[in-house]
Design a protein around this motif. Sequence first.
Motif, PDB file in Angstrom:
ATOM      1  N   ASP A 183       0.859  -1.185   0.000  1.00 60.37           N
ATOM      2  CA  ASP A 183       0.000   0.000   0.000  1.00 60.37           C
ATOM      3  C   ASP A 183       0.895   1.235   0.000  1.00 60.37           C
ATOM      4  O   ASP A 183       1.357   1.680   1.051  1.00 60.37           O
ATOM      5  N   ASP A 203       0.303   4.381  -0.581  1.00 56.59           N
ATOM      6  CA  ASP A 203      -0.211   5.576   0.096  1.00 56.59           C
ATOM      7  C   ASP A 203      -0.010   5.485   1.609  1.00 56.59           C
ATOM      8  O   ASP A 203       0.353   6.472   2.254  1.00 56.59           O
ATOM      9  N   ARG A 204      -0.223   4.317   2.164  1.00 56.17           N
ATOM     10  CA  ARG A 204      -0.008   4.120   3.601  1.00 56.17           C
ATOM     11  C   ARG A 204       1.480   4.234   3.938  1.00 56.17           C
ATOM     12  O   ARG A 204       1.852   4.834   4.935  1.00 56.17           O
ATOM     13  N   TYR A 233       3.711   5.942   2.233  1.00 59.44           N
ATOM     14  CA  TYR A 233       4.022   7.363   2.071  1.00 59.44           C
ATOM     15  C   TYR A 233       3.655   8.128   3.343  1.00 59.44           C
ATOM     16  O   TYR A 233       4.448   8.915   3.852  1.00 59.44           O
ATOM     17  N   GLN A 234       2.467   7.870   3.878  1.00 62.74           N
ATOM     18  CA  GLN A 234       2.041   8.562   5.097  1.00 62.74           C
ATOM     19  C   GLN A 234       2.947   8.201   6.263  1.00 62.74           C
ATOM     20  O   GLN A 234       3.301   9.059   7.080  1.00 62.74           O
ATOM     21  N   HIS A 235       3.362   6.940   6.354  1.00 61.52           N
ATOM     22  CA  HIS A 235       4.304   6.515   7.393  1.00 61.52           C
ATOM     23  C   HIS A 235       5.606   7.307   7.271  1.00 61.52           C
ATOM     24  O   HIS A 235       6.151   7.789   8.263  1.00 61.52           O
ATOM     25  N   CYS A 236       6.115   7.438   6.047  1.00 61.76           N
ATOM     26  CA  CYS A 236       7.350   8.210   5.832  1.00 61.76           C
ATOM     27  C   CYS A 236       7.164   9.658   6.265  1.00 61.76           C
ATOM     28  O   CYS A 236       8.049  10.250   6.895  1.00 61.76           O
ATOM     29  N   MET A 237       6.034  10.245   5.931  1.00 59.45           N
ATOM     30  CA  MET A 237       5.742  11.626   6.345  1.00 59.45           C
ATOM     31  C   MET A 237       5.700  11.729   7.864  1.00 59.45           C
ATOM     32  O   MET A 237       6.266  12.659   8.450  1.00 59.45           O
ATOM     33  N   ASP A 238       5.054  10.766   8.512  1.00 50.27           N
ATOM     34  CA  ASP A 238       4.952  10.768   9.973  1.00 50.27           C
ATOM     35  C   ASP A 238       6.323  10.647  10.631  1.00 50.27           C
ATOM     36  O   ASP A 238       6.546  11.179  11.712  1.00 50.27           O
ATOM     37  N   GLU A 239       7.247   9.927   9.977  1.00 51.88           N
ATOM     38  CA  GLU A 239       8.601   9.722  10.502  1.00 51.88           C
ATOM     39  C   GLU A 239       9.545  10.863  10.135  1.00 51.88           C
ATOM     40  O   GLU A 239      10.700  10.858  10.532  1.00 51.88           O
ATOM     41  N   GLU A 266       4.059  13.439  -3.610  1.00 52.42           N
ATOM     42  CA  GLU A 266       3.081  12.417  -3.238  1.00 52.42           C
ATOM     43  C   GLU A 266       3.048  11.272  -4.258  1.00 52.42           C
ATOM     44  O   GLU A 266       3.459  11.444  -5.406  1.00 52.42           O
TER      45      GLU A 266
END
Length: 137
Positions: free
Chosen positions: A83, A85-86, A88-94, A103
Amino acid sequence: MAARVTSVFLYVKDVRRSLEFYNEVVGAEVLQVHAEHEGAPYTLAILRLGYFTLMIHPQEPHADEFVDARLGVGIHLQMQVDDVDRFYQHCMDEGAILALSGEPTDQPWGWREFALRDPDGFVWSVYQDKTGGQWTV
């Protein structure tokens, strides 16, 4: 003769920083960490990403080989995820450093992907195969 690529050696400025990036952001499993003695800088970190091994070495002992080179330039790695997109969001959160693409984007060849840059500038194309298996290896 059949061949299979099993690992990559990455020469980095700071093995500990790269180890943390690949373990915490990318999710690679730490297999081994080596130092000349306790408390010394790491001389090697070996991580597993699926069936692939990352061998992270310090650049400094090989400085002569890198006189005219920049770390991260000349190699582009690819990592498939379930996934994108998920991830990507994890990378952003980290707080990971994203490179080139921003994106995740749908590509004409059927991948949805974005580019991720590691602390030394190595670029990873992180993708999800949306072709129904055309790119399965």
